[in-house]
Design a protein around this motif. Structure first.
Motif, PDB file in Angstrom:
ATOM      1  N   VAL A 257       1.020  -1.371   0.104  1.00 24.12           N
ATOM      2  CA  VAL A 257       0.088  -0.254  -0.050  1.00 24.12           C
ATOM      3  C   VAL A 257       0.965   1.175  -0.097  1.00 24.12           C
ATOM      4  CG1 VAL A 257      -1.932   1.200   1.238  1.00 24.12           C
ATOM      5  CG2 VAL A 257      -1.906  -1.247   1.278  1.00 24.12           C
ATOM      6  N   GLY A 258       1.946   1.268   0.734  1.00 24.13           N
ATOM      7  CA  GLY A 258       2.968   2.334   0.756  1.00 24.13           C
ATOM      8  C   GLY A 258       3.518   2.524  -0.591  1.00 24.13           C
ATOM      9  N   LEU A 259       4.063   1.544  -1.183  1.00 24.35           N
ATOM     10  CA  LEU A 259       4.642   1.649  -2.209  1.00 24.35           C
ATOM     11  C   LEU A 259       3.762   2.278  -3.378  1.00 24.35           C
ATOM     12  CD1 LEU A 259       6.732  -1.601  -2.817  1.00 24.35           C
ATOM     13  CD2 LEU A 259       7.439   0.621  -2.570  1.00 24.35           C
ATOM     14  N   ARG A 260       2.403   1.693  -3.306  1.00 23.87           N
ATOM     15  CA  ARG A 260       1.302   2.283  -4.541  1.00 23.87           C
ATOM     16  C   ARG A 260       1.254   3.888  -4.247  1.00 23.87           C
ATOM     17  NH1 ARG A 260       0.189   2.674  -8.993  1.00 23.87           N
ATOM     18  NH2 ARG A 260       0.173   0.357  -9.100  1.00 23.87           N
TER      19      ARG A 260
ATOM     20  N   THR B 116      -5.819  -1.024 -21.036  1.00 23.15           N
ATOM     21  CA  THR B 116      -6.821  -0.426 -20.153  1.00 23.15           C
ATOM     22  C   THR B 116      -6.535   0.733 -19.697  1.00 23.15           C
ATOM     23  OG1 THR B 116      -6.163  -2.039 -18.302  1.00 23.15           O
ATOM     24  CG2 THR B 116      -8.148  -2.492 -19.448  1.00 23.15           C
ATOM     25  N   GLY B 117      -5.139   1.226 -20.170  1.00 21.95           N
ATOM     26  CA  GLY B 117      -4.889   2.614 -19.737  1.00 21.95           C
ATOM     27  C   GLY B 117      -3.983   3.223 -20.370  1.00 21.95           C
ATOM     28  N   ASP B 118      -3.791   4.418 -20.432  1.00 17.33           N
ATOM     29  CA  ASP B 118      -3.114   5.346 -21.536  1.00 17.33           C
ATOM     30  C   ASP B 118      -1.541   5.419 -21.141  1.00 17.33           C
ATOM     31  OD1 ASP B 118      -2.345   6.960 -23.665  1.00 17.33           O
ATOM     32  OD2 ASP B 118      -3.082   8.848 -22.387  1.00 17.33           O
ATOM     33  N   GLY B 119      -0.506   4.898 -21.595  1.00 17.25           N
ATOM     34  CA  GLY B 119       0.731   5.323 -21.382  1.00 17.25           C
ATOM     35  C   GLY B 119       1.248   4.111 -20.566  1.00 17.25           C
ATOM     36  N   VAL B 120       2.099   4.328 -19.840  1.00 11.65           N
ATOM     37  CA  VAL B 120       2.804   3.319 -18.938  1.00 11.65           C
ATOM     38  C   VAL B 120       1.901   3.294 -17.795  1.00 11.65           C
ATOM     39  CG1 VAL B 120       4.869   2.849 -17.406  1.00 11.65           C
ATOM     40  CG2 VAL B 120       5.135   4.025 -19.452  1.00 11.65           C
ATOM     41  N   ARG B 121       2.024   1.940 -17.265  1.00  8.95           N
ATOM     42  CA  ARG B 121       1.206   1.546 -15.984  1.00  8.95           C
ATOM     43  C   ARG B 121       2.204   0.627 -15.136  1.00  8.95           C
ATOM     44  NH1 ARG B 121      -4.546  -0.934 -16.371  1.00  8.95           N
ATOM     45  NH2 ARG B 121      -4.875   0.253 -14.556  1.00  8.95           N
ATOM     46  N   ILE B 122       1.935   0.793 -13.752  1.00 11.20           N
ATOM     47  CA  ILE B 122       2.611   0.255 -12.637  1.00 11.20           C
ATOM     48  C   ILE B 122       1.771  -0.761 -12.080  1.00 11.20           C
ATOM     49  CG2 ILE B 122       4.309   0.332 -10.858  1.00 11.20           C
ATOM     50  CD1 ILE B 122       4.969   3.187 -12.072  1.00 11.20           C
ATOM     51  N   PHE B 123       2.020  -1.795 -12.002  1.00  9.92           N
ATOM     52  CA  PHE B 123       1.274  -2.966 -10.981  1.00  9.92           C
ATOM     53  C   PHE B 123       2.389  -3.492 -10.072  1.00  9.92           C
ATOM     54  CE2 PHE B 123      -0.840  -2.783 -15.366  1.00  9.92           C
ATOM     55  CZ  PHE B 123      -1.990  -2.779 -14.907  1.00  9.92           C
ATOM     56  N   ILE B 124       1.982  -3.285  -8.858  1.00 13.72           N
ATOM     57  CA  ILE B 124       2.689  -3.729  -7.749  1.00 13.72           C
ATOM     58  C   ILE B 124       2.387  -4.797  -6.942  1.00 13.72           C
ATOM     59  CG2 ILE B 124       3.567  -3.081  -5.405  1.00 13.72           C
ATOM     60  CD1 ILE B 124       3.438   0.014  -6.547  1.00 13.72           C
ATOM     61  N   GLY B 125       2.975  -5.868  -6.715  1.00 11.28           N
ATOM     62  CA  GLY B 125       2.655  -7.296  -5.971  1.00 11.28           C
ATOM     63  C   GLY B 125       1.463  -7.863  -6.431  1.00 11.28           C
ATOM     64  N   SER B 126       0.480  -7.849  -5.488  1.00 12.76           N
ATOM     65  CA  SER B 126      -0.814  -8.821  -5.732  1.00 12.76           C
ATOM     66  C   SER B 126      -1.823  -7.813  -6.735  1.00 12.76           C
ATOM     67  CB  SER B 126      -1.478  -8.865  -4.543  1.00 12.76           C
ATOM     68  OG  SER B 126      -1.729  -7.787  -3.725  1.00 12.76           O
ATOM     69  N   GLU B 127      -1.385  -6.512  -7.123  1.00 11.70           N
ATOM     70  CA  GLU B 127      -2.281  -5.672  -8.162  1.00 11.70           C
ATOM     71  C   GLU B 127      -1.829  -6.461  -9.447  1.00 11.70           C
ATOM     72  OE1 GLU B 127      -1.473  -1.261  -5.937  1.00 11.70           O
ATOM     73  OE2 GLU B 127      -0.603  -1.938  -7.783  1.00 11.70           O
ATOM     74  N   ASN B 128      -0.868  -6.819  -9.568  1.00 14.58           N
ATOM     75  CA  ASN B 128      -0.455  -7.605 -10.900  1.00 14.58           C
ATOM     76  C   ASN B 128      -0.988  -8.977 -10.911  1.00 14.58           C
ATOM     77  OD1 ASN B 128       1.020  -8.645 -12.866  1.00 14.58           O
ATOM     78  ND2 ASN B 128       3.044  -8.443 -12.204  1.00 14.58           N
ATOM     79  N   LYS B 129      -2.135  -9.061 -11.682  1.00 14.22           N
ATOM     80  CA  LYS B 129      -2.678 -10.498 -11.701  1.00 14.22           C
ATOM     81  C   LYS B 129      -2.168 -11.431 -12.471  1.00 14.22           C
ATOM     82  CE  LYS B 129      -5.953  -8.768 -15.370  1.00 14.22           C
ATOM     83  NZ  LYS B 129      -7.413  -8.395 -15.914  1.00 14.22           N
ATOM     84  N   LEU B 130      -1.388 -11.124 -13.473  1.00 12.39           N
ATOM     85  CA  LEU B 130      -0.433 -12.217 -14.310  1.00 12.39           C
ATOM     86  C   LEU B 130       0.659 -13.085 -13.128  1.00 12.39           C
ATOM     87  CD1 LEU B 130       0.309 -10.377 -17.593  1.00 12.39           C
ATOM     88  CD2 LEU B 130      -1.588 -11.743 -16.844  1.00 12.39           C
ATOM     89  N   PHE B 131       0.960 -11.995 -12.346  1.00  8.60           N
ATOM     90  CA  PHE B 131       2.141 -12.805 -11.563  1.00  8.60           C
ATOM     91  C   PHE B 131       1.982 -12.524 -10.174  1.00  8.60           C
ATOM     92  CE2 PHE B 131       3.948 -11.133 -15.770  1.00  8.60           C
ATOM     93  CZ  PHE B 131       4.027 -12.547 -16.303  1.00  8.60           C
ATOM     94  N   SER B 132       0.831 -12.681  -9.524  1.00  8.38           N
ATOM     95  CA  SER B 132       0.520 -12.092  -8.442  1.00  8.38           C
ATOM     96  C   SER B 132       1.203 -13.138  -7.371  1.00  8.38           C
ATOM     97  CB  SER B 132      -0.892 -11.839  -8.054  1.00  8.38           C
ATOM     98  OG  SER B 132      -1.618 -13.174  -8.378  1.00  8.38           O
TER      99      SER B 132
END
Length: 354
Positions: free
Chosen positions: A78-81, A284-300
């Motif tokens: 949560v802090g990283l996000r 689903t987003g414009d430009g660069v997107r960042i997925f952190i930890g469990s937000e990343n559904k591919l490699f959660s």
């Protein structure tokens, strides 16, 4: 306003600086940050006890965590996000990184697959992470289709595209195929092509077989359905996802838990699963997107972070994506402009060759 932005707004200057310093130090070193370390870097001269109280408050808010008793703090997911969304300072692209990426375009060969492979290798090289490049489907009009027998249980379906590109797929033909049925199947398909792309041809083939059953031999019909199904399956599979630089993720020894996380990530990358979802993340987003930890559904399951951006063709249609995956302790400020530039570079290369 997101919850993270609300918390940032409510923080006083001291809490915000302590939080930012903890995250920046963790992203740089990977180590927990203690109060005594922060007393030497804060703009405001305060005691270690005061900083400890601030860090305890941030831990209570769920932004920091203490991995061991009496150890320093590390940011939570949560802090990283919240840091990425509200405090991250994105750097300008380094000239050396730009030159390393552009150098891939001056090497020999015009094959797009080879070019994207070199771009992926360069991307992993400059970021020291694992790079992912989702290559576009070939959508030029089909010029010719041929079936080639390689034995009683193996055959090849060959597609020649209008731009000169040639692809083939190996598949298992239905039992009893003869040279005559293969010729009939190829003739049937070639009569339908008329400048259609492969995507357009798939639906047309099914409709024509259904309405012209009496005109085409059963064996030829089975061959068409089997051969094109094999092509469709292989065209959409993980071969479209180029993965480079996984060895970078083992650059430093870690604890058993960290090594298990990396092994889980390796398993995901080896299977190259869910590539359609990888493109959806970018679409689903414009430009660069960042997925952190469990937000990343591919490699959660591996708790990894993914920085991803789509790239477009000359018609401004999203046709693929590039990204970098690694531990949550990525240098986001440096990697974001690299991924962004790589996506623009790939899109420009594809537009020039279309």
């Amino acid at each position: 306003m997101t919850e993270g932005n609300r918390l940032l707004e409510e923080m006083n200057d001291r809490s915000r600086e302590v939080f930012r310093r903890v995250v920046e130090s963790y992203l740089e070193t990977g180590e927990p940050v203690g109060s005594r370390t922060l007393t030497r870097s804060l703009s405001e001269k305060v005691s270690a006890a005061t900083i400890r109280n601030v860090m305890q408050d941030l831990e209570y808010l769920g932004l920091l965590d203490s991995p061991h008793v009496s150890a320093g703090r590390v940011p939570t997911q949560v802090g990283l996000r919240m840091f990425v969304d509200g405090l991250l300072e994105v750097r300008d692209l380094d000239t050396s990184d730009r030159m390393a990426l552009e150098a891939t375009t001056t090497q020999g060969g015009d094959d797009m697959g080879g070019l994207l492979d070199r771009v992926g290798a360069a991307l992993s090289g400059v970021t020291h992470g694992a790079s992912l490049v989702l290559t576009p489907k070939h959508e030029a009009p089909v010029k010719h289709i041929e079936f080639v027998s390689l034995g009683h249980d193996r055959a090849l379906v060959v597609l020649v595209f209008g731009d000169g590109h040639v692809e083939n797929r190996l598949f298992r033909p239905p039992a009893g195929q003869t040279p005559s049925s293969m010729r009939e199947a190829a003739n049937f398909l070639n009569a339908l092509i008329e400048g259609k792309t492969l995507s357009e041809l798939r639906g047309e083939i099914s409709r024509q077989i259904a309405t012209r059953r009496r005109e085409i031999d059963t064996l030829a019909a089975e061959l068409i359905e089997t051969g094109m199904a094999a092509w469709e399956k292989d065209a959409d599979n993980s071969a479209r996802l180029i993965v480079r630089g996984t060895s970078n993720l083992l650059g430093q020894e870690g604890e058993a838990e960290e090594l298990d996380r990396i092994r889980s990530l390796f398993d995901d990358l080896e299977r190259k699963r869910d590539i359609a979802e990888f493109l959806q993340l970018a679409e689903t987003g414009d430009g660069v997107r960042i997925f952190i930890g469990s937000e990343n559904k591919l490699f959660s399951l591996s708790g990894s972070s993914l920085v991803v951006s789509p790239y477009m063709n000359a018609d401004r249609k999203i046709i693929g994506a590039v990204g970098v995956i690694g531990p949550t302790r990525l240098n986001y400020g440096r990697i974001v402009p690299i991924v962004d530039y790589t996506a623009q570079l790939v899109g420009r290369l594809i537009a020039e060759r279309s």
